[in-house]
Enzyme design. Structure first.
Site, PDB file in Angstrom:
ATOM      1  N   LYS A 132       0.841  -1.200   0.000  1.00 41.52           N
ATOM      2  CA  LYS A 132       0.000   0.000   0.000  1.00 41.52           C
ATOM      3  C   LYS A 132       0.873   1.245   0.000  1.00 41.52           C
ATOM      4  O   LYS A 132       1.964   1.254   0.603  1.00 41.52           O
ATOM      5  CB  LYS A 132      -0.882  -0.060   1.249  1.00 41.52           C
ATOM      6  N   SER A 147      -9.712   1.050   3.313  1.00 38.61           N
ATOM      7  CA  SER A 147      -8.988   1.942   2.427  1.00 38.61           C
ATOM      8  C   SER A 147      -8.002   1.231   1.501  1.00 38.61           C
ATOM      9  O   SER A 147      -7.521   1.816   0.534  1.00 38.61           O
ATOM     10  CB  SER A 147      -8.227   2.978   3.265  1.00 38.61           C
ATOM     11  N   SER A 185      -9.645  -1.495   7.218  1.00 47.06           N
ATOM     12  CA  SER A 185      -9.118  -1.209   5.888  1.00 47.06           C
ATOM     13  C   SER A 185      -8.431  -2.368   5.182  1.00 47.06           C
ATOM     14  O   SER A 185      -8.170  -2.285   3.979  1.00 47.06           O
ATOM     15  CB  SER A 185      -8.155  -0.019   5.950  1.00 47.06           C
TER      16      SER A 185
END
Length: 454
Positions: free
Chosen positions: A80, A158, A182
């Protein structure tokens, strides 16, 4: 042959057997990223083309020379866009950090992945600064959910790009962060497995923060065993993948307060069917009131802890460049400005009481089972239509998984939907520090649920 859908352990065995090279894996991943009909352009913020191939070639050479290699060696993993890599600016899915200095060193997470021989294929897209559960990003685009792609459903957030990188064969597994769901939300919405460890299990040095109290680092992959393998690397443990628990006799609590409220029909049906299968397999599946969950709104009113901690980190960026933020993300950070020190400390003390309450309430059970999210994935168009829809759907996505972060627990999300239907996640949750036990139970639950998915 493509590696999409193969587990880390299957890939590792093929690499060790000589029937597959790391270069082939990386080339396949890059081809999937570059596919003009695919989601690569919205899934990755940065692709490490040359360095990934160089790492693959180095691992292949070591393997030919007979070196003893880790199971992850030569396998493409995405990270990420919150994890520092030396020489790269960590953007956090934002525009406001463009031009910020590059990181001077790798984050601990990246260091540990590199040490295992994993190939970091690139940096995945996310909700700006990881601040939502739906995965919408107006700056870099929003990758479409693996299910019903023509309609264009949200990926979940997310860690949106993390999940799509795995579902679409752009990476064999992904590393994300989880502050309120997330990792688990995008895993659930895309039919994958996601693991949120106890917050301090994996070091967060070099990780762009959202909430210093609740941030955790975890994997998204195809199986619980793959998540356990990655967790072993991230946590720097040598204990190996846990042995599956014996599902017979497990005492599994199913809380009824908050987490079962207003479930969509597809989620409710899939969750009920999963519980029935576990019960038939010999587990004791016990509905419990868990009225303690009703205290969430007073322990952490309107996400005040995360807002306060996030504003602390963002305050200078907001002062100098508020107009560069996603307005919906900024709207969630700004309330932290008005939270006083006294109110913040009171929320932290309330949280500690809540952690103790949940520990006592769950002491007689091996784990808790909950739907990961209240809904399956809505469309991107519906979610983005207006602020009311966005914040309503975001709240429903975050509601269940964020409770685990609030009591500082650990949790897996496993797929429990029928093949061909919209993905639904079942959450297996435990209290702080029970990570390996939850992984062992998750292995057993996965085996029972997989019997009807084959």
């Amino acid at each position: 042959m493509t590696f999409a859908g193969l587990t880390l352990l299957e890939l590792s065995q093929r690499l060790a057997g000589g029937g597959l090279s790391s270069r082939e894996l990386v080339e396949q991943a890059q081809a999937a990223i570059d596919d003009p009909a695919g989601e690569g352009a919205r899934t990755f913020i940065r692709v490490h083309r040359d360095s990934a191939l160089a790492t693959a070639d180095r691992v292949d050479a070591m393997r030919r020379a007979g070196a003893a290699l880790h199971a992850l060696a030569g396998i493409p993993i995405s990270i990420k866009d919150l994890f520092d890599e030396a020489g790269v600016t960590t953007l956090g899915g934002s525009r406001v950090r463009m031009g910020a200095p590059a990181a001077e060193r790798d984050s601990t997470v990246v260091e540990r992945l590199r040490r295992s021989g994993a190939v970091i294929i690139g940096r995945t897209n996310l909700t700006e600064f990881a601040y939502s559960g739906v995965g919408i990003n107006p700056h870099y685009g929003t990758p479409r959910n693996v299910f019903d792609r023509a309609l264009g459903r949200i990926p979940g957030g997310s860690s949106s790009g993390a999940a799509i990188s795995v579902s679409d064969g752009m990476a064999a597994a992904a590393i994300g962060t989880d502050t309120g769901g997330s990792v688990r939300i995008p895993a659930a919405l895309n039919g994958l497995v996601g693991f949120k460890p106890t917050a301090r299990r994996v070091p967060r040095e070099g990780v762009l923060p959202l909430s210093i109290s609740a941030d955790s680092v975890g994997p998204i992959a195809h199986t619980v065993a793959d998540c356990a393998l990655l967790d072993q690397v991230l946590a720097a443990e040598d204990a190996g993948i846990p042995t599956p628990a014996d599902v017979r006799g497990l005492r599994l609590a199913v809380p009824q307060t908050v987490v079962m409220d207003e479930l969509s029909e597809s989620v409710a049906n899939a969750f009920a069917a999963a519980l029935a299968r576990l019960s038939a397999a010999g587990a004791s599946v016990i509905e419990v009131p868990m009225t303690e969950f009703a205290q969430v709104a007073t322990v952490n009113p309107r996400g005040g802890i995360s807002a306060a901690e996030s504003y602390w980190w963002h305050r200078n960026w907001i002062r100098d460049g508020a107009d560069q933020y996603d307005p919906r993300v900024l709207a969630r950070i700004r309330p932290g400005e008005s939270i006083t020190a006294a109110h913040y400390i009171e929320m932290l003390q309330q949280r500690q009481r809540f952690i103790r309450l949940i520990g006592a309430a769950t002491s007689g059970y091996d784990a808790m089972l909950m739907p990961t999210t209240a809904d399956t994935a809505p469309t991107i168009a519906e979610t983005s239509a207006d602020d009311a829809n966005y914040f309503r759907l975001n709240s429903r996505m975050l509601r269940n998984p964020s409770i685990v972060n609030l009591f500082d627990g650990c949790a897996l999300s496993l797929p429990c939907h029928a093949p061909g239907t919209a993905p639904v996640g079942l959450m297996v949750a435990g209290t702080k520090g029970t990570d390996r036990r939850i992984l062992a139970i998750g292995l057993a639950v996965e085996e029972v649920l997989a019997q009807d998915r084959r």
